[in-house]
Scaffold this active site. Structure first.
Site, short mmCIF file in Angstrom:
data_model
loop_
_atom_site.label_atom_id
_atom_site.label_comp_id
_atom_site.label_asym_id
_atom_site.label_seq_id
_atom_site.Cartn_x
_atom_site.Cartn_y
_atom_site.Cartn_z
N HIS A 177 46.41 34.96 34.04
CA HIS A 177 45.67 36.21 34.32
C HIS A 177 44.22 35.91 34.73
CE1 HIS A 177 43.49 35.62 30.60
NE2 HIS A 177 44.63 35.21 30.09
N ARG A 215 46.21 41.96 29.99
CA ARG A 215 45.47 41.12 30.94
C ARG A 215 46.40 40.45 31.95
NH1 ARG A 215 45.48 38.88 25.80
NH2 ARG A 215 45.68 36.64 25.45
N GLU A 273 50.61 34.99 25.25
CA GLU A 273 49.80 33.82 24.90
C GLU A 273 50.28 33.27 23.56
OE1 GLU A 273 48.64 31.30 25.47
OE2 GLU A 273 46.56 31.47 26.11
N HIS A 294 49.71 33.25 30.63
CA HIS A 294 48.49 32.86 29.91
C HIS A 294 48.29 31.35 29.91
CE1 HIS A 294 48.31 36.95 28.21
NE2 HIS A 294 49.60 36.89 28.40
C1 DG2 Z 1 43.15 31.87 25.71
C2 DG2 Z 1 43.42 30.40 25.84
O1 DG2 Z 1 44.28 32.51 26.23
O2 DG2 Z 1 42.53 29.72 25.10
O3 DG2 Z 1 44.01 32.74 23.64
O4 DG2 Z 1 41.89 32.22 23.72
O5 DG2 Z 1 45.03 32.48 28.64
O6 DG2 Z 1 45.26 34.55 27.29
O7 DG2 Z 1 42.97 33.74 28.01
P1 DG2 Z 1 44.36 33.37 27.59
C3 DG2 Z 1 43.01 32.30 24.23
P2 DG2 Z 1 42.45 28.13 24.95
O8 DG2 Z 1 43.71 27.65 24.31
O9 DG2 Z 1 42.24 27.54 26.34
O10 DG2 Z 1 41.25 27.95 24.06
#
Ligand code: DG2
Length: 248
Positions: free
Chosen positions: A9, A60, A87, A182
């Site tokens: 995203h 997102r 995610e 994600h």
């Molecule tokens: C980020 C990835 O997820 O974080 O959950 O903080 O892709 O949904 O923005 P996204 C989060 P990192 O594992 O790179 O810290």
């Protein structure tokens, strides 16, 4: 040969604030919306068309997909949403600032929490509002499959069945597929596709809003992959993602 496009995203509000996000349902920033539009423009300029798109159930990813399809004049594209593309659940870290967490616990610890393959952060408590069981969109997910924290290994374990049961059959049937998800759910899928080791996956960082093209052979094994956009800008974005866990 088949082509599959994967895309993280666009920038979310919590990417901007450098907070662990996980299953928190934050929206895109204005920059994130522009990234999604540019991604759609880039896909269109390069002649990509899709018969089917998939996204997580987090806005997102969904909004990125809507904006990209809109800019391709392809809003008729069928969309399949699944919690399995969500995610990685970041457990008790969800909501915390990554740099402040590094100041408090050290950069090495934050690197372990962000990138160690088999080590998960502490889970949210059973009665914590961040427990997905309180969210109606997960009502049909079996209780024992709903995470209160995850490491990447756990994310692989729930993403791969979705690849096997939904994405791969669609590609095999000749449909041209776009997946919008994600950073970590895509790292999980890429680890599976490319057979990346538990050690090497630590170094893979995925930029926001950049279409990643996979060319697959008849057995859906990757032949090659490449980002469509400006290669220097993408390398800088990947480095910026890696740096998010630094104390500053
Ligand atoms: C980020 C990835 O997820 O974080 O959950 O903080 O892709 O949904 O923005 P996204 C989060 P990192 O594992 O790179 O810290």
């Amino acid at each position: 040969m088949y082509k599959l496009v994967l895309m993280r995203h666009g920038e979310s509000q919590w990417n901007l604030e450098n907070r662990f996000t996980g299953w928190t349902d934050v929206d895109l920033t204005e920059t994130g919306r522009q990234q999604a539009k540019q991604a759609g423009d880039l896909l269109k300029e390069n002649g990509f068309e899709f018969d089917l798109a998939f996204a997580s159930v987090l806005k997102r990813a969904i909004r990125t997909l809507w904006i990209a399809l809109d800019s391709m004049d392809a809003m008729h594209t069928p969309i399949g949403l699944s919690w399995r593309l969500n995610e990685r659940h970041y457990g008790a870290l969800q909501g915390l600032n990554k740099a402040e967490t590094a100041q408090k616990y050290g950069e090495d610890q934050v690197l372990i929490w962000r990138r160690a393959y088999a080590i998960a952060p502490d889970p949210v408590a059973e009665d914590d509002p961040r427990n997905p069981r309180f969210d109606a969109r997960y009502a049909r997910v079996p209780a024992d499959e709903l995470p209160r924290t995850e490491c990447l290994q756990d994310t692989v374990a729930r993403v791969v069945p979705f690849w096997d049961e939904s994405i791969a059959p669609a590609i095999r049937s000749g449909r041209r597929v776009l997946v919008t998800a994600h950073g970590n759910s895509l790292r999980a899928l890429i680890k599976h596709l490319d057979g990346i080791s538990d050690e090497d996956i630590v170094h893979l960082n995925i930029p926001t809003g950049q279409p990643l093209v996979y060319e697959l052979d008849e057995n859906l094994r990757p032949i090659r992959h490449y980002y469509l956009g400006d290669q220097e800008a993408i390398a800088a974005q990947m480095q910026a993602v890696a740096n998010q866990g630094k104390a500053q």
